[in-house]
Scaffold this active site. Structure first.
Site, PDB file in Angstrom:
ATOM      1  N   TYR A 143       8.093 -11.348   0.275  1.00  0.00           N
ATOM      2  CA  TYR A 143       7.528 -10.558  -0.861  1.00  0.00           C
ATOM      3  C   TYR A 143       6.403  -9.834  -0.006  1.00  0.00           C
ATOM      4  CZ  TYR A 143       5.039  -9.589  -4.955  1.00  0.00           C
ATOM      5  OH  TYR A 143       4.330  -8.752  -6.121  1.00  0.00           O
ATOM      6  N   ASP A 231       3.404  -8.238   7.694  1.00  0.00           N
ATOM      7  CA  ASP A 231       2.794  -8.325   6.292  1.00  0.00           C
ATOM      8  C   ASP A 231       1.945  -9.664   6.220  1.00  0.00           C
ATOM      9  OD1 ASP A 231       1.592  -8.839   3.794  1.00  0.00           O
ATOM     10  OD2 ASP A 231       3.729  -8.278   2.916  1.00  0.00           O
ATOM     11  N   LYS A 259      -5.569 -10.428  -0.091  1.00  0.00           N
ATOM     12  CA  LYS A 259      -6.001 -11.754  -0.410  1.00  0.00           C
ATOM     13  C   LYS A 259      -7.240 -11.821   0.339  1.00  0.00           C
ATOM     14  CE  LYS A 259      -1.831 -13.011  -2.328  1.00  0.00           C
ATOM     15  NZ  LYS A 259      -0.289 -12.544  -2.008  1.00  0.00           N
TER      16      LYS A 259
HETATM   17  C1  LIG Z   1       0.400 -11.364  -2.434  1.00  0.00           C
HETATM   18  C2  LIG Z   1       1.194 -10.778  -1.505  1.00  0.00           C
HETATM   19  C3  LIG Z   1       1.462  -9.154  -1.499  1.00  0.00           C
HETATM   20  C4  LIG Z   1       0.755  -8.275  -2.663  1.00  0.00           C
HETATM   21  O1  LIG Z   1      -0.504  -8.513  -2.612  1.00  0.00           O
HETATM   22  P1  LIG Z   1      -1.187  -8.036  -4.183  1.00  0.00           P
HETATM   23  O2  LIG Z   1      -2.633  -8.105  -3.833  1.00  0.00           O
HETATM   24  O3  LIG Z   1      -0.679  -9.096  -5.156  1.00  0.00           O
HETATM   25  O4  LIG Z   1      -0.549  -6.689  -4.348  1.00  0.00           O
HETATM   26  C5  LIG Z   1       2.003  -8.637  -0.420  1.00  0.00           C
HETATM   27  N1  LIG Z   1       2.570  -9.336   0.680  1.00  0.00           N
HETATM   28  C6  LIG Z   1       2.696 -10.666   0.808  1.00  0.00           C
HETATM   29  C7  LIG Z   1       2.726 -11.338   1.870  1.00  0.00           C
HETATM   30  C8  LIG Z   1       1.685 -11.284  -0.389  1.00  0.00           C
HETATM   31  O5  LIG Z   1       1.759 -12.678  -0.206  1.00  0.00           O
END
Ligand SMILES: *Cc1c(COP(=O)(O)O)cnc(C)c1O
Length: 419
Positions: A143, A231, A259
């Site tokens: 994601y 990511d 985060k």
């Molecule tokens: C949560 C998440 C995102 C998106 O971050 P948001 O602040 O919710 O837009 C992108 N990549 C990873 C791996 C994530 O866990």
């Protein structure tokens, strides 16, 4: 009349789709009524009915110190009294960039944005701009936020809803997105600008990279002149000081973060070497901007959080995750429940199956077998809040003490006996 979870959910559903501002929160995949939070403190959240839960959602990662940490709150209060947004640069933006680049080997320059989604979106634009290529490759079950081109085969809430992607995304938006299975090094050719990967997949449950996977990606990207994007929105500053590059010894070309770095306020970041980041405006032609980027409350909260994230803190977090892993595994074994709890350092996941999944298909088979919702509600009834979906990780915080860990394991043993 005072609020109840049910009354708020009903009112919410009348004016907000599903009553929530992010789909997973609606409890769709576990059933029942979501608890509405009134306040949170350390390892606990309290709902509007006065129930207390030991919280392993922790905002899906940001509250790594626990909720309402006094130093974070003090930093936000202090910042707020000096104004909440300026549209002009501040010292704390420089400080947090200095702090992050000093921790992550190879990360030399970065930009602050307001979410992980924005970070991934901007990092992709940068990679395309810097390479002059169009195609991007992502892995099924990873994601990267809700950008059009990255929603295909997404993990987290998309997977929970059983969606392959999203309606409203045009064929054109995804025609340059290639999806490959996680943990297999795909063929990478010279049309590919960037390979996006969660170095530890944490949005299809927790799925660690197979030995050689990240190394293989690095080699394949180098051979094709493609960029490798880690990511690290979840792993960054949660796994260890230097993130996945330090942990696995593989360095990407581009990173994105979110985060943890906002200390519970909305903040993301993307970064790379000085050379690559020189493509970003005003130095280069890749445009990216933000009215609230580098927000003074968010940078203050993020800096206060990072200050606590020492080598010792990561060891303490890992110790908590390990105790949860071992205690819960023993509880399931005793009850004869097939369960595995994959763990990488302080990152922990759970699957109700015999063998740990290695890709999206095996993760889906384990996540959708119907056991998780029963486990989730059994735990919630006993005052333990896990994520309301089988595709999310378990997030202990530094505020989770012995008592909370023991109570969690004891509740797990009770619930395991009912499964
Ligand atoms: C949560 C998440 C995102 C998106 O971050 P948001 O602040 O919710 O837009 C992108 N990549 C990873 C791996 C994530 O866990």
């Amino acid at each position: 009349m005072s609020n109840t979870n049910a009354s708020l959910f009903e009112r919410g559903q009348a004016v907000i789709p599903g009553g929530v501002n992010s789909p997973v929160r609606a409890f769709g995949s576990v059933g029942g009524t979501p608890y509405f939070v009134e306040r949170a403190d350390g390892p606990f959240v309290y709902d509007v009915e006065g129930r207390r839960y030991i919280d392993y959602v922790q905002s899906y990662g940001p509250s790594i110190l626990g909720h309402a940490h006094p130093d974070v709150i003090a930093a936000i209060r202090d910042a707020a009294t000096r104004g909440t947004s300026y549209g002009a640069p501040t010292e704390n933006e420089v400080r947090i960039a200095e702090e992050m680049t000093s921790r992550v080997e190879g990360l030399e320059m970065m930009r602050l944005v307001s979410s992980g989604t924005e970070a991934a979106m901007s990092a992709i634009r940068l990679a395309r701009g810097a390479t002059g290529r169009s195609k991007i490759l992502k892995f099924a079950g990873n994601y990267h936020g809700h950008t059009d081109s990255l929603l295909v085969a997404g993990g987290s809430g998309i997977a929970q809803q059983g969606l392959k992607g999203s309606e409203g995304v045009t064929a054109g938006a995804i025609e340059d997105t290639i999806v490959a299975p996680y943990n297999v090094v795909p063929e990478i050719d010279e049309s590919i600008a960037v390979v996006c990967v969660e170095p530890i997949a944490a949005n299809m449950g927790l799925v660690p990279p197979a030995p050689g996977f990240l190394e293989g990606l690095r080699e394949a990207c180098d051979a094709a002149g493609a960029m490798l994007l880690f990511d690290e929105v979840i792993t960054g500053f949660r796994l260890c000081r230097g993130g996945a590059a330090e942990w696995f010894g593989v360095q990407p070309d581009v990173w994105c973060f979110g985060k943890v770095i906002g200390g519970g306020l909305p903040m993301g970041a993307y970064g790379a070497s000085r050379e690559i980041m020189s493509n970003v405006a005003p130095l280069g032609g890749v445009y990216q901007a933000g009215t609230l980027s580098g927000n003074p409350l968010a940078t203050a909260a993020g800096l206060a959080a990072l200050e606590h994230l020492t080598v010792e803190a990561y060891a303490a977090l890992t110790e908590r995750a390990t105790r949860l892993q071992e205690g819960m595994q023993a509880a399931f074994d005793t009850a004869g429940v097939a369960a595995v709890l994959p763990r990488v350092g302080p990152l922990l996941g759970i699957f109700f199956t015999d063998t740990a999944p290695h890709d999206f298909d095996s993760a889906k088979a384990a996540a959708d077998n119907g056991v998780y919702p029963r486990f989730f509600h059994g735990m919630l009834d006993r005052g333990i809040a896990l994520a309301p979906g089988a595709y999310e990780a378990i997030f202990p915080s530094l505020a989770h003490g012995d008592e909370e860990i023991e109570a969690t394991i004891a509740a797990c043993a009770e619930v395991a006996a009912t499964l």
